[in-house]
Every structure is written in C-alpha cells, then in structure tokens.
Design an enzyme around this catalytic site. Structure first.
Site, PDB file in Angstrom:
ATOM      1  N   ASP A  80     -39.164 -28.695  28.830  1.00 22.66           N
ATOM      2  CA  ASP A  80     -40.404 -29.303  28.352  1.00 22.66           C
ATOM      3  C   ASP A  80     -41.337 -28.258  27.751  1.00 22.66           C
ATOM      4  O   ASP A  80     -41.186 -27.054  27.981  1.00 22.66           O
ATOM      5  CB  ASP A  80     -41.110 -30.048  29.481  1.00 22.66           C
ATOM      6  CG  ASP A  80     -41.559 -29.124  30.607  1.00 22.66           C
ATOM      7  OD1 ASP A  80     -40.771 -28.243  31.014  1.00 22.66           O
ATOM      8  OD2 ASP A  80     -42.704 -29.271  31.084  1.00 22.66           O
ATOM      9  N   GLU A 160     -41.539 -28.623  33.929  1.00 23.73           N
ATOM     10  CA  GLU A 160     -42.082 -27.415  34.557  1.00 23.73           C
ATOM     11  C   GLU A 160     -43.555 -27.242  34.219  1.00 23.73           C
ATOM     12  O   GLU A 160     -44.344 -26.789  35.056  1.00 23.73           O
ATOM     13  CB  GLU A 160     -41.278 -26.198  34.100  1.00 23.73           C
ATOM     14  CG  GLU A 160     -41.612 -24.896  34.841  1.00 23.73           C
ATOM     15  CD  GLU A 160     -42.751 -24.087  34.206  1.00 23.73           C
ATOM     16  OE1 GLU A 160     -43.192 -23.100  34.823  1.00 23.73           O
ATOM     17  OE2 GLU A 160     -43.201 -24.456  33.093  1.00 23.73           O
ATOM     18  N   GLU A 161     -43.941 -27.618  33.004  1.00 25.61           N
ATOM     19  CA  GLU A 161     -45.309 -27.389  32.555  1.00 25.61           C
ATOM     20  C   GLU A 161     -46.326 -28.238  33.309  1.00 25.61           C
ATOM     21  O   GLU A 161     -47.522 -27.931  33.292  1.00 25.61           O
ATOM     22  CB  GLU A 161     -45.424 -27.659  31.048  1.00 25.61           C
ATOM     23  CG  GLU A 161     -44.631 -26.702  30.172  1.00 25.61           C
ATOM     24  CD  GLU A 161     -45.199 -25.293  30.148  1.00 25.61           C
ATOM     25  OE1 GLU A 161     -46.226 -25.051  30.825  1.00 25.61           O
ATOM     26  OE2 GLU A 161     -44.614 -24.431  29.478  1.00 25.61           O
TER      27      GLU A 161
END
Length: 391
Positions: A80, A160-161
C-alpha cells in the site's frame, strides 16, 4: 525484467490504503497488485507464491543442497501507499538530477538518475521499491545455479501505512527464523529502533444555538477543541523534532459548534516518555472537563506499536549480517532510529525479530518523493548477500 522496470510497473497500481475502511485490505487496488505480484514471483522462480484471503502474498525459496541447516531468512515489504498524498495515476519518470529539477533532494545526488513523479502524486517508493528489490533478488537467486543459501521466506503485506500491516500476518505460514522489512529510506540505512506509537481520537461535545441569542448558552465545540490544541507543547510538534525526539502530531480536525473531533499521533522512542505523553493528554482533558463540565471532552488513546529495539538487542547478529551484506555490495551502512514504524516493529514483538533496511528512496509521503536508479540495483545486491552469507 530488471529491478527498475519492475518498480516502474508496480507504482502504476493504485494502492492507497484507507483507514476509514474496515476491510482487509482496506482498498481493492491492493488485491489487484497482490495478484500481479503472485505472478511476478512465480515467474521469478518462487513456485509456491500465493495470496491469501486478506491480501497478503507469501512465497518460499527452498534451501540449496547442503544449506538446509542455515537459518530461514524472511524478506518483507508492503504494497500500500500512504493516504496522505494521492497515489492515483502515478506518472513516474527518470531524470538526471541537476540540482534543481528534483525538489528536496540533496546536492550529493547531483548527476545521478532519479525516478520521480510529475509532482502531482506521490511516487510509491514507500514501499514498492522494497517489493521490486525483493522480487528482483528472488529472480537472480533462482536463476543462478552457483548461488548457495538457506530457505528464504517472502511476504508482501497490505495496509502498513494505516498501521494494520501485521494484523493478519500469518507467522506460521511465513515460517522464518528472523526477517528484514525492506521499507527504509536512503541507501545504507539500517534501523532496529523505532518510535513507540499511539493513535489519539478526541471528541468534544458542545451545545449550539442561534448566534444572535447565544450569550451564556452556546458551548462551541470547535473553540473548545482549539483550546485543547493550544495546550500542546509547541516545540514538540514534528516540524521541530528530529532523531530520537518524540512529538505530538495534530493530524486531522473536523466538526462544528455541537461536536468536534481531533485525530492525532503520539510518538516517542523512550517507553517512559511515551507513557508520560499519554498522561499529559489525559491531564489536559481532565483539566478542561473540570472547566467546562464532565464528559465535555472524551479521549481515546490506542497503542499502535512499540520500539523493536527491546527485541532486536537480543539478536544483534542479524543487524551485523545486514551491515556485512551492505559492505559486500559496496554500500556503507548507517544505523539510524526510525522516526516512524514498520510492520517489523509489531512482528518483532510477535516473535519474529525484524529490523528494517533501506530501499534507497527519500521524501516519502510527498509529491517530491524520489529514488536513485542505482539504489534500486544496489539493494538487490544487498539482499542477495544477506541470504547467501554463510553464518
């Protein structure tokens, strides 16, 4: 296909994550890229590459004959991109840096080929550079009959962001003794210490009435919220901190006279100072509730991840392996604290020691994001040295 072409291909996939979504992954574009990466891994010789129902991509390369007793090393990157800047319709281009055609890039990169955008979107080096470097390393290893290595585990994670990259990570399926996230910044960086992190949601409850007859009646939630923000230490915002200095980050505010909401982040490398920061916010809310009435302010603090140094310090040999690999590739390693976090922070506390390696990129989450072409190739060399070093 070389690593640069892979990277240029991957950044064109729209994979911005969305913290308002409750699905996993949070956006459908991540599934599209995940399926594409499965095919890329299969073509790179990772015969068992597959995606699970949550959008995580896994694959394994068996140990070469005689190396079965070596540790199983994992390589991880995320698919992502940050929702802070648009990741739609990314238009990458390769330029030769002349000192002025790539804003926020340091002069030491003069004359180098850089991959940048048209300055309307982010680039996606965070972390599609890591993805490209891992797949390119896999392709090189499986194509080289002379390569000797232990078993290798590969994983690409979603979201992850928005701090969910480790939520559904299948450690049993991944099956590594330790791993490296390839999710760092400029070439040579090795990071095994990161912020302790928490997310904060503050809700302010007010009372609205017609402004013409509001004297003594209106309780303006927006103004109360402003008063809370004014209590935050001005010098402890991200724009005034560096290194291991922690901060309070006001990220988003919205509302009206009746109700206002603030979203913010707390970060600190020191666990004691981290807890003190959380208490400071609670004390501020208690003070304002005494001033304006109980439950005018409601505070929710959720811990996101902790400083992986607590775990990695017990496994410093894996940091040394990364340093040795970088030197073998002609890269001088630099140990730095992460002013952020990675999937590896949470995975380390889940039993998988997982320091972070550079991708070569810079100015992440920005329209001025850039990565040198040479750095992509160098990190492929670094990863190959990590998994082929006998130790």
């Amino acid at each position: 296909m070389d690593v640069t072409q892979r990277f240029l291909d991957y950044v064109r996939f729209h994979t911005t994550s969305d913290d308002a979504s409750t699905s996993c992954p949070s956006t459908p574009g991540q599934l599209t890229l995940a399926d594409h990466l499965v095919q890329e891994l299969l073509q790179a010789g990772v015969a068992d590459a597959a995606r699970d129902e949550n959008g995580y991509v896994y694959g394994h390369i068996p140990a070469t004959p005689g190396c079965e007793s070596r540790p199983v090393i994992g390589l991880i990157a995320h698919m992502d991109t940050s929702p802070d800047v648009s990741g739609a319709n990314v238009q990458p281009q390769i330029i030769r840096f002349d000192g002025s055609n790539a804003p926020m890039v340091e002069e030491r990169y003069l004359g180098q080929e850089l991959i940048v955008t048209d300055h309307t979107t982010l680039l996606g080096a965070d972390d599609k550079a890591g993805v490209a470097e891992i797949i390119a390393a896999c392709a090189a290893l499986t194509a080289d009959p002379a390569a000797r290595h232990g078993a290798i585990s590969i994983a690409f994670t979603p979201d992850e962001e928005i701090e969910r990259g480790a939520d559904c990570f299948d450690l049993k399926r991944f099956a590594a003794d330790y791993a490296y996230t390839v999710d760092g910044g400029e070439l040579g960086e090795i990071e095994y210490e990161n912020f302790n992190a928490a997310g904060v949601t503050l809700t302010v409850h007010g009372v609205n009435t017609h402004p013409g007859t509001a004297k003594g009646k209106m309780r303006n939630a927006l103004l109360y919220l402003h008063e809370f923000i004014a209590l935050l230490p001005a010098a402890e915002a991200p724009a005034h901190t560096e290194g291991r200095e922690g901060f309070y980050h006001v990220a988003e505010a919205s509302g009206n006279e009746s109700e206002a909401t603030l979203r913010m982040l707390i970060r600190d490398h020191d666990r004691t100072a981290f807890e003190q920061r959380k208490q400071y916010l609670q004390d501020a809310v208690d003070f304002l509730n005494r001033k304006y009435g109980a439950d005018t302010f409601t505070l929710r603090i959720t811990d996101s991840y902790y400083n992986m140094r607590e775990v990695i310090e017990q496994h410093m040999e894996i940091v040394q392996r990364a340093q040795d690999a970088m030197r073998a590739a002609g890269v001088e390693p630099v140990i730095l604290p992460i002013r952020g976090g990675t999937d590896g922070a949470r995975l380390s506390f889940d039993g998988l020691p997982c320091p972070n390696l550079s991708t070569g990129g810079m100015n992440f989450h920005s329209i001025y994001e850039a990565i040198p072409v040479e750095a992509l190739s160098k990190m492929v060399e670094v990863l190959i040295h990590i998994v082929t070093t006998e130790a």
